[in-house]
Enzyme design. Structure first.
Site, PDB file in Angstrom:
ATOM      1  N   GLY A   1       7.726 -15.883 -39.183  1.00 39.91           N
ATOM      2  CA  GLY A   1       6.651 -15.009 -38.732  1.00 39.91           C
ATOM      3  C   GLY A   1       6.855 -14.590 -37.291  1.00 39.91           C
ATOM      4  O   GLY A   1       7.372 -13.518 -36.988  1.00 39.91           O
ATOM      5  N   ARG A   2       6.500 -15.487 -36.365  1.00 40.79           N
ATOM      6  CA  ARG A   2       6.555 -15.128 -34.942  1.00 40.79           C
ATOM      7  C   ARG A   2       7.938 -14.737 -34.448  1.00 40.79           C
ATOM      8  O   ARG A   2       8.041 -13.811 -33.621  1.00 40.79           O
ATOM      9  CB  ARG A   2       5.969 -16.262 -34.100  1.00 40.79           C
ATOM     10  CG  ARG A   2       4.461 -16.434 -34.353  1.00 40.79           C
ATOM     11  CD  ARG A   2       3.882 -17.542 -33.501  1.00 40.79           C
ATOM     12  NE  ARG A   2       2.474 -17.785 -33.804  1.00 40.79           N
ATOM     13  CZ  ARG A   2       2.038 -18.536 -34.796  1.00 40.79           C
ATOM     14  NH1 ARG A   2       2.895 -19.122 -35.636  1.00 40.79           N
ATOM     15  NH2 ARG A   2       0.741 -18.704 -34.992  1.00 40.79           N
TER      16      ARG A   2
ATOM     17  N   HIS B   1      -0.215 -21.109 -42.624  1.00 41.30           N
ATOM     18  CA  HIS B   1      -0.566 -19.837 -41.979  1.00 41.30           C
ATOM     19  C   HIS B   1      -0.167 -19.859 -40.498  1.00 41.30           C
ATOM     20  O   HIS B   1      -0.874 -19.328 -39.639  1.00 41.30           O
ATOM     21  CB  HIS B   1      -2.071 -19.579 -42.131  1.00 41.30           C
ATOM     22  CG  HIS B   1      -2.476 -18.135 -42.122  1.00 41.30           C
ATOM     23  ND1 HIS B   1      -2.981 -17.497 -43.227  1.00 41.30           N
ATOM     24  CD2 HIS B   1      -2.450 -17.190 -41.156  1.00 41.30           C
ATOM     25  CE1 HIS B   1      -3.266 -16.237 -42.925  1.00 41.30           C
ATOM     26  NE2 HIS B   1      -2.944 -16.022 -41.676  1.00 41.30           N
TER      27      HIS B   1
ATOM     28  N   ARG C   1      -2.832 -21.055 -37.956  1.00 36.53           N
ATOM     29  CA  ARG C   1      -3.889 -20.136 -37.520  1.00 36.53           C
ATOM     30  C   ARG C   1      -5.186 -20.296 -38.300  1.00 36.53           C
ATOM     31  O   ARG C   1      -6.172 -19.624 -38.008  1.00 36.53           O
ATOM     32  CB  ARG C   1      -3.389 -18.691 -37.652  1.00 36.53           C
ATOM     33  CG  ARG C   1      -2.225 -18.407 -36.750  1.00 36.53           C
ATOM     34  CD  ARG C   1      -1.487 -17.143 -37.140  1.00 36.53           C
ATOM     35  NE  ARG C   1      -2.192 -15.917 -36.870  1.00 36.53           N
ATOM     36  CZ  ARG C   1      -2.205 -15.296 -35.698  1.00 36.53           C
ATOM     37  NH1 ARG C   1      -1.576 -15.822 -34.680  1.00 36.53           N
ATOM     38  NH2 ARG C   1      -2.842 -14.157 -35.544  1.00 36.53           N
TER      39      ARG C   1
ATOM     40  N   ARG D   1      -9.779 -18.686 -33.725  1.00 38.00           N
ATOM     41  CA  ARG D   1      -8.620 -18.411 -32.861  1.00 38.00           C
ATOM     42  C   ARG D   1      -9.062 -18.544 -31.399  1.00 38.00           C
ATOM     43  O   ARG D   1      -9.644 -17.624 -30.809  1.00 38.00           O
ATOM     44  CB  ARG D   1      -8.095 -17.009 -33.127  1.00 38.00           C
ATOM     45  CG  ARG D   1      -7.859 -16.702 -34.598  1.00 38.00           C
ATOM     46  CD  ARG D   1      -6.585 -17.360 -35.120  1.00 38.00           C
ATOM     47  NE  ARG D   1      -6.508 -17.321 -36.576  1.00 38.00           N
ATOM     48  CZ  ARG D   1      -6.095 -16.282 -37.284  1.00 38.00           C
ATOM     49  NH1 ARG D   1      -5.749 -15.173 -36.699  1.00 38.00           N
ATOM     50  NH2 ARG D   1      -6.030 -16.365 -38.606  1.00 38.00           N
TER      51      ARG D   1
ATOM     52  N   ALA E   1       0.376  -9.574 -39.237  1.00 37.62           N
ATOM     53  CA  ALA E   1      -0.473  -8.399 -39.052  1.00 37.62           C
ATOM     54  C   ALA E   1      -0.022  -7.566 -37.845  1.00 37.62           C
ATOM     55  O   ALA E   1       0.637  -8.076 -36.941  1.00 37.62           O
ATOM     56  CB  ALA E   1      -1.917  -8.868 -38.835  1.00 37.62           C
TER      57      ALA E   1
ATOM     58  N   GLY F   1       7.121 -22.608 -38.372  1.00 35.12           N
ATOM     59  CA  GLY F   1       7.922 -23.371 -37.420  1.00 35.12           C
ATOM     60  C   GLY F   1       9.421 -23.243 -37.580  1.00 35.12           C
ATOM     61  O   GLY F   1      10.169 -23.926 -36.881  1.00 35.12           O
TER      62      GLY F   1
HETATM   63  C1  LIG Z   1       0.200 -12.709 -35.615  1.00 34.33           C
HETATM   64  C2  LIG Z   1       0.216 -13.265 -37.016  1.00 34.33           C
HETATM   65  C3  LIG Z   1      -0.386 -12.558 -38.031  1.00 34.33           C
HETATM   66  C4  LIG Z   1      -0.366 -13.059 -39.325  1.00 34.33           C
HETATM   67  N1  LIG Z   1      -0.919 -12.325 -40.316  1.00 34.33           N
HETATM   68  C5  LIG Z   1      -0.848 -12.778 -41.587  1.00 34.33           C
HETATM   69  C6  LIG Z   1      -1.371 -12.001 -42.644  1.00 34.33           C
HETATM   70  O1  LIG Z   1      -1.864 -10.890 -42.447  1.00 34.33           O
HETATM   71  N2  LIG Z   1      -1.303 -12.520 -43.886  1.00 34.33           N
HETATM   72  C7  LIG Z   1      -0.755 -13.745 -44.147  1.00 34.33           C
HETATM   73  O2  LIG Z   1      -0.710 -14.175 -45.295  1.00 34.33           O
HETATM   74  N3  LIG Z   1      -0.232 -14.506 -43.155  1.00 34.33           N
HETATM   75  C8  LIG Z   1      -0.268 -14.031 -41.893  1.00 34.33           C
HETATM   76  N4  LIG Z   1       0.280 -14.791 -40.898  1.00 34.33           N
HETATM   77  C9  LIG Z   1       0.957 -16.051 -41.221  1.00 34.33           C
HETATM   78  C10 LIG Z   1       2.449 -15.819 -41.497  1.00 34.33           C
HETATM   79  O3  LIG Z   1       2.638 -15.175 -42.735  1.00 34.33           O
HETATM   80  C11 LIG Z   1       3.236 -17.128 -41.581  1.00 34.33           C
HETATM   81  O4  LIG Z   1       2.614 -17.982 -42.494  1.00 34.33           O
HETATM   82  C12 LIG Z   1       3.402 -17.828 -40.245  1.00 34.33           C
HETATM   83  O5  LIG Z   1       3.488 -16.924 -39.177  1.00 34.33           O
HETATM   84  C13 LIG Z   1       4.653 -18.676 -40.289  1.00 34.33           C
HETATM   85  O6  LIG Z   1       4.794 -19.415 -39.144  1.00 34.33           O
HETATM   86  P1  LIG Z   1       5.752 -19.013 -37.904  1.00 34.33           P
HETATM   87  O7  LIG Z   1       5.047 -17.932 -37.163  1.00 34.33           O
HETATM   88  O8  LIG Z   1       5.838 -20.296 -37.170  1.00 34.33           O
HETATM   89  O9  LIG Z   1       7.112 -18.576 -38.453  1.00 34.33           O
HETATM   90  C14 LIG Z   1       0.256 -14.298 -39.597  1.00 34.33           C
HETATM   91  C15 LIG Z   1       0.878 -15.001 -38.560  1.00 34.33           C
HETATM   92  C16 LIG Z   1       0.878 -14.502 -37.272  1.00 34.33           C
HETATM   93  C17 LIG Z   1       1.572 -15.264 -36.195  1.00 34.33           C
HETATM   94  C1  LIG Z   2      -7.669  -9.630 -40.720  1.00 28.68           C
HETATM   95  C2  LIG Z   2      -6.232  -9.768 -40.299  1.00 28.68           C
HETATM   96  C3  LIG Z   2      -5.763 -11.153 -40.511  1.00 28.68           C
HETATM   97  C4  LIG Z   2      -4.407 -11.369 -39.969  1.00 28.68           C
HETATM   98  C5  LIG Z   2      -4.000 -12.783 -40.089  1.00 28.68           C
HETATM   99  O1  LIG Z   2      -3.812 -13.301 -41.132  1.00 28.68           O
HETATM  100  C6  LIG Z   2      -3.800 -13.577 -38.917  1.00 28.68           C
HETATM  101  O2  LIG Z   2      -4.092 -13.106 -37.818  1.00 28.68           O
HETATM  102  O3  LIG Z   2      -3.370 -14.728 -39.074  1.00 28.68           O
END
Ligand SMILES: Cc1cc2nc3c(=O)[nH]c(=O)nc-3n(C[C@H](O)[C@H](O)[C@H](O)COP(=O)(O)O)c2cc1C
Ligand SMILES: CCCCC(=O)C(=O)O
Length: 370
Positions: free
Chosen positions: A308-309, A254, A257, A172, A82, A287
């Site tokens: 992601g990160r 996720h 999270r 969170r 996001a 990861g």
């Molecule tokens: C800041 C942040 C926002 C995220 N927002 C979403 C989202 O909007 N929708 C979703 O399906 N996953 C979301 N995720 C999860 C990521 O798609 C993913 O599963 C995850 O970041 C993978 O792990 P990593 O950060 O260790 O690579 C979010 C993760 C982070 C860190």
């Molecule tokens: C409502 C936005 C959700 C974003 C998300 O998936 C996250 O922060 O892990």
């Protein structure tokens, strides 16, 4: 991001921390609860080691994989995260251009701070053939979900990713401590603007709500786009999903999270791959920080992995160039790991090449899923 290119993988996070306001850094970095699942995603990779094969010859490697009818240059994609404009003023456009420039597919999502049409257009500036998928949290009102899917189709997205690990919002801890619950003025979840049930020009909040298999069936009826389920950890869910016609799965918690007690993604992966038995592509995220992590995930049955990160850190510190460099470095690191493992193609990596660290060789079980 990788040994020779950018130092140890914790460095990008540290550099981003210096650039971002503490509450924004914490939003990106943080996880649910005590952040056990968050830590475990990385640590679980650390508990696994690779056994390379030797004397396999061949100097030519091909890191391409085929996913839903398209060749990807490497078994790597950008997971949906996001609010990229919190990380960098160029936000999702920069991420999209960078991903497209490297040929790496991007999953943009409903929680982007740039509308899906603009994200897809930015990707196409860099590569007219760029792969962009759209991620949706099924919304309580079906007509809202339907409108979002329509916008993704019109933007030229080539798959619909439905996130199913979020029937409620995770706790969170850092955001609660920091009192971070709103985007700063000027930033909004642009996909949520002008939707049914909201005043013209206003944005709706993104709901996380408990969907069922019937809701998935309704989405299936709504669109011809391939349907990808994100956030599956239990092998039985994977089996049901395949039987119900889902086109691909993303094994994910996720990024730690949502459910803090959730299994690490890479630990859930082998049983899901076994249940799917090659019928649809199994993807994973959580990861992944280096080429060796990609190799382990592939050996355990993933066709490709998401990050992601790492993308958020690269965006925060280097904008478009930073993301391009980080993705390129990760891809090159994987290519080198593949070579060092005696592989020529991603599919050459097999589960018997993965063993727990600190114990005598104990080959992992793993379905050769593709
Ligand atoms: C800041 C942040 C926002 C995220 N927002 C979403 C989202 O909007 N929708 C979703 O399906 N996953 C979301 N995720 C999860 C990521 O798609 C993913 O599963 C995850 O970041 C993978 O792990 P990593 O950060 O260790 O690579 C979010 C993760 C982070 C860190
Ligand atoms: C409502 C936005 C959700 C974003 C998300 O998936 C996250 O922060 O892990």
């Amino acid at each position: 991001m990788t040994g020779s290119h950018a130092g140890p993988p914790h460095e990008p996070a540290a550099a981003a921390r210096e650039r971002l306001g503490p509450e924004h850094y914490d939003y990106f970095a943080g996880g649910a609860g005590e952040e056990t699942a968050l830590r475990e995603n990385e640590e679980a990779f650390g508990r696994l080691a690779l056994l390379p094969r030797v004397l396999r010859g061949g100097t030519v490697r091909d890191t391409r994989v085929s996913v839903l009818g398209r060749d990807w240059p490497a078994p790597l994609f950008v997971s949906p995260t996001a609010f990229h404009r919190l990380a960098h003023p160029d936000g999702e456009r920069a991420t999209a251009r960078a991903a497209a420039a490297t040929g790496i597919p991007l999953v943009t999502g409903v929680a982007a701070t740039t509308a899906v049409a603009d994200v897809a257009a930015a990707a196409r500036e860099a590569d007219p053939e760029a792969v962009v998928w759209f991620q949706l949290y099924p919304q309580p009102e079906h007509e809202v979900s339907a409108e979002l899917v329509l916008r993704a189709e019109r933007a030229g997205c080539s798959a619909l990713v439905v996130t199913v690990d979020s029937p409620v919002f995770g706790t969170r801890t850092r955001d609660l401590r920091n009192g971070f619950h709103d985007l700063p003025p000027g930033l909004a979840a642009e996909n949520m603007r002008d939707l049914p049930g909201a005043a013209p020009g206003a944005t709706r909040d993104i709901a996380m709500c408990p969907a069922g298999w019937d809701d998935l069936a309704r989405l299936r009826e709504l669109t011809d786009l391939p349907l990808v389920l994100k956030g599956v950890l239990h092998p039985e869910d994977a089996r049901i999903a395949v039987e119900r016609g889902v086109d691909a799965l993303i094994v994910s918690n996720h990024g730690g999270r949502q459910l803090d007690a959730a299994a690490a993604s890479v630990e859930a992966l082998p049983a899901v791959a076994e249940a799917v038995a090659g019928r649809v592509p199994v993807l994973m995220d959580g990861g992944v920080r280096r080429g060796g992590d990609i190799a382990v995930a592939l050996a355990l049955g993933a066709r490709a992995v998401g990050v992601g990160r790492p993308v958020l850190w690269a965006l925060a510190t280097g904008g478009e160039d930073g993301v391009r460099e980080a993705l390129t470095a990760l891809r090159e690191d994987f290519d080198q790991v593949l070579a060092l493992c005696g592989g020529h193609r991603p599919r050459d990596l097999t589960a018997d090449q993965v063993t727990p660290r600190g114990l005598p060789y104990r080959p992992m079980r793993g379905e050769r899923a593709w």
